[in-house]
Design a protein around this motif. Structure first.
Motif, PDB file in Angstrom:
ATOM      1  N   ALA A   1      -6.196  -8.339   3.685  1.00  0.00           N
ATOM      2  CA  ALA A   1      -5.277  -7.927   4.751  1.00  0.00           C
ATOM      3  C   ALA A   1      -5.063  -6.423   4.741  1.00  0.00           C
ATOM      4  N   LEU A   2      -4.871  -5.845   3.569  1.00  0.00           N
ATOM      5  CA  LEU A   2      -4.694  -4.389   3.473  1.00  0.00           C
ATOM      6  C   LEU A   2      -5.933  -3.659   3.987  1.00  0.00           C
ATOM      7  N   ALA A   3      -7.103  -4.170   3.625  1.00  0.00           N
ATOM      8  CA  ALA A   3      -8.339  -3.524   4.066  1.00  0.00           C
ATOM      9  C   ALA A   3      -8.548  -3.664   5.568  1.00  0.00           C
ATOM     10  N   LEU A   4      -8.242  -4.836   6.121  1.00  0.00           N
ATOM     11  CA  LEU A   4      -8.392  -5.030   7.566  1.00  0.00           C
ATOM     12  C   LEU A   4      -7.505  -4.063   8.340  1.00  0.00           C
ATOM     13  N   LYS A   5      -6.346  -3.762   7.795  1.00  0.00           N
ATOM     14  CA  LYS A   5      -5.409  -2.868   8.459  1.00  0.00           C
ATOM     15  C   LYS A   5      -5.623  -1.398   8.079  1.00  0.00           C
ATOM     16  N   GLY A   6      -6.548  -1.153   7.164  1.00  0.00           N
ATOM     17  CA  GLY A   6      -6.833   0.222   6.767  1.00  0.00           C
ATOM     18  C   GLY A   6      -5.685   0.881   6.031  1.00  0.00           C
ATOM     19  N   LEU A   7      -4.924   0.110   5.264  1.00  0.00           N
ATOM     20  CA  LEU A   7      -3.749   0.636   4.567  1.00  0.00           C
ATOM     21  C   LEU A   7      -4.115   1.051   3.151  1.00  0.00           C
TER      22      LEU A   7
ATOM     23  N   VAL B   1      11.083  -1.941  -1.453  1.00  0.00           N
ATOM     24  CA  VAL B   1      10.880  -3.365  -1.163  1.00  0.00           C
ATOM     25  C   VAL B   1       9.860  -3.933  -2.135  1.00  0.00           C
ATOM     26  N   THR B   2      10.218  -5.017  -2.814  1.00  0.00           N
ATOM     27  CA  THR B   2       9.298  -5.718  -3.705  1.00  0.00           C
ATOM     28  C   THR B   2       9.088  -7.125  -3.173  1.00  0.00           C
ATOM     29  N   LEU B   3       7.835  -7.460  -2.946  1.00  0.00           N
ATOM     30  CA  LEU B   3       7.496  -8.736  -2.309  1.00  0.00           C
ATOM     31  C   LEU B   3       6.568  -9.549  -3.187  1.00  0.00           C
ATOM     32  N   THR B   4       6.771 -10.872  -3.169  1.00  0.00           N
ATOM     33  CA  THR B   4       5.896 -11.795  -3.874  1.00  0.00           C
ATOM     34  C   THR B   4       5.381 -12.840  -2.889  1.00  0.00           C
ATOM     35  N   GLN B   5       4.393 -13.595  -3.334  1.00  0.00           N
ATOM     36  CA  GLN B   5       3.737 -14.649  -2.541  1.00  0.00           C
ATOM     37  C   GLN B   5       2.842 -14.045  -1.450  1.00  0.00           C
ATOM     38  N   SER B   6       1.585 -14.427  -1.492  1.00  0.00           N
ATOM     39  CA  SER B   6       0.585 -13.770  -0.646  1.00  0.00           C
ATOM     40  C   SER B   6       0.848 -13.931   0.851  1.00  0.00           C
ATOM     41  N   LEU B   7       1.226 -15.118   1.305  1.00  0.00           N
ATOM     42  CA  LEU B   7       1.396 -15.299   2.746  1.00  0.00           C
ATOM     43  C   LEU B   7       2.569 -14.484   3.301  1.00  0.00           C
ATOM     44  N   PRO B   8       3.746 -14.500   2.667  1.00  0.00           N
ATOM     45  CA  PRO B   8       4.812 -13.613   3.147  1.00  0.00           C
ATOM     46  C   PRO B   8       4.443 -12.131   3.069  1.00  0.00           C
TER      47      PRO B   8
ATOM     48  N   ILE C   1       1.446 -10.857   3.476  1.00  0.00           N
ATOM     49  CA  ILE C   1       0.550 -10.561   4.605  1.00  0.00           C
ATOM     50  C   ILE C   1       1.320 -10.533   5.918  1.00  0.00           C
ATOM     51  N   GLU C   2       2.260 -11.446   6.094  1.00  0.00           N
ATOM     52  CA  GLU C   2       3.052 -11.420   7.328  1.00  0.00           C
ATOM     53  C   GLU C   2       3.944 -10.178   7.379  1.00  0.00           C
ATOM     54  N   TYR C   3       4.452  -9.747   6.243  1.00  0.00           N
ATOM     55  CA  TYR C   3       5.218  -8.495   6.192  1.00  0.00           C
ATOM     56  C   TYR C   3       4.341  -7.327   6.632  1.00  0.00           C
ATOM     57  N   LEU C   4       3.122  -7.260   6.098  1.00  0.00           N
ATOM     58  CA  LEU C   4       2.207  -6.182   6.493  1.00  0.00           C
ATOM     59  C   LEU C   4       1.907  -6.250   7.987  1.00  0.00           C
ATOM     60  N   ASP C   5       1.771  -7.473   8.503  1.00  0.00           N
ATOM     61  CA  ASP C   5       1.448  -7.636   9.915  1.00  0.00           C
ATOM     62  C   ASP C   5       2.601  -7.176  10.804  1.00  0.00           C
ATOM     63  N   GLU C   6       3.818  -7.391  10.354  1.00  0.00           N
ATOM     64  CA  GLU C   6       4.979  -6.966  11.140  1.00  0.00           C
ATOM     65  C   GLU C   6       5.210  -5.459  11.039  1.00  0.00           C
ATOM     66  N   ARG C   7       4.970  -4.905   9.857  1.00  0.00           N
ATOM     67  CA  ARG C   7       5.175  -3.469   9.665  1.00  0.00           C
ATOM     68  C   ARG C   7       4.035  -2.648  10.254  1.00  0.00           C
ATOM     69  N   HIS C   8       2.841  -3.219  10.242  1.00  0.00           N
ATOM     70  CA  HIS C   8       1.638  -2.509  10.712  1.00  0.00           C
ATOM     71  C   HIS C   8       0.883  -3.461  11.636  1.00  0.00           C
ATOM     72  N   PRO C   9       1.315  -3.585  12.883  1.00  0.00           N
ATOM     73  CA  PRO C   9       0.826  -4.664  13.754  1.00  0.00           C
ATOM     74  C   PRO C   9      -0.611  -4.545  14.246  1.00  0.00           C
ATOM     75  N   ALA C  10      -1.272  -3.426  14.014  1.00  0.00           N
ATOM     76  CA  ALA C  10      -2.645  -3.292  14.503  1.00  0.00           C
ATOM     77  C   ALA C  10      -3.599  -3.118  13.314  1.00  0.00           C
ATOM     78  N   PRO C  11      -4.667  -3.907  13.290  1.00  0.00           N
ATOM     79  CA  PRO C  11      -4.963  -5.059  14.142  1.00  0.00           C
ATOM     80  C   PRO C  11      -4.130  -6.268  13.720  1.00  0.00           C
TER      81      PRO C  11
END
Length: 213
Positions: free
Chosen positions: A18-24, A62-69, A71-81
């Motif tokens: 997910a990080l790579a897809l978003k270029g983060l 912010v400290t986050l655990t669990q892969s799905l949350p 990834i959804e956090y990254l998607d909300e903070r960095h919506p493209a793509p």
């Protein structure tokens, strides 16, 4: 951002994709899950995640655990793509595919379960492999059927990678590592090969991580 990760962890692999897809950009902090009985059990890491599991993503305060949350956090903070579709029903389908892998298949076959099978329960290597293959086979059979849906495209859903693909590729990697045949799952094989041909998936692969051994 800092990602506490282990090169062969399926859950951490999902987040790396997910990080790579978003270029983060992020700093990778390896947590060796085997060395010294498992670095994830040490006090310093347990303070980050009481469950003593990778991945852990630290983004500022912010400290986050669990892969799905994560990834959804990254998607909300960095919506493209986007990694989730705009339509509610389509989002639910993508989440269902992802959760079948992350919540139904992976927990039965992750490291601590396999260690428990071999340790306290005394299963030999052959029995452990049979356990692994049984649950992977059930999950892949269900996934293959789900992917016969017309909404499946180049990827699990449509023609761009989603959360579902972030989960599928690590599960395929694990199946191959444990020599579970995937010949009966043409949709899984096709989508997996398509994903792995992309730079983002290649960058996230276990074998190219700094802690790969």
């Amino acid at each position: 951002m800092v990602l506490h990760t282990y090169f062969r962890s399926s859950a951490a692999y999902r987040v790396r994709i997910a990080l790579a897809l978003k270029g983060l950009a992020y700093q990778s902090v390896p947590v060796h899950l085997l060395r010294g009985g498992g670095e994830q059990h040490g006090a310093a890491f347990a303070a980050l995640n009481p469950a003593e599991l990778v991945p852990v993503l630290v983004d500022g305060d912010v400290t986050l655990t669990q892969s799905l949350p994560i990834i959804e956090y990254l998607d909300e903070r960095h919506p493209a793509p986007p990694l989730l579709p705009a339509d509610a029903a389509d989002r639910a389908r993508v989440r269902a595919i992802a959760q079948l892998i992350a919540c139904e298949m992976h927990p039965l076959n992750n490291l601590r379960v396999l260690q428990y099978l071999e340790g306290p329960l005394g299963l030999d290597a052959q029995a452990k492999s049979a356990w692994y293959a049984h649950w992977v086979g059930l999950g892949f059979k269900a996934l293959e059927t789900m992917l016969q849906d017309p909404r499946t495209g180049t990827f699990c859903h449509g023609d761009t990678p989603t959360l579902a693909d972030c989960c599928l590729v690590p599960q395929l990697y694990n199946a191959e590592r444990f020599q579970v045949p995937i010949d009966d799952y043409p949709h899984l094989r096709r989508i997996g090969a398509t994903c792995r041909a992309l730079t983002a998936f290649a960058q996230a692969a276990p074998e190219v991580q700094a802690d790969a051994i």
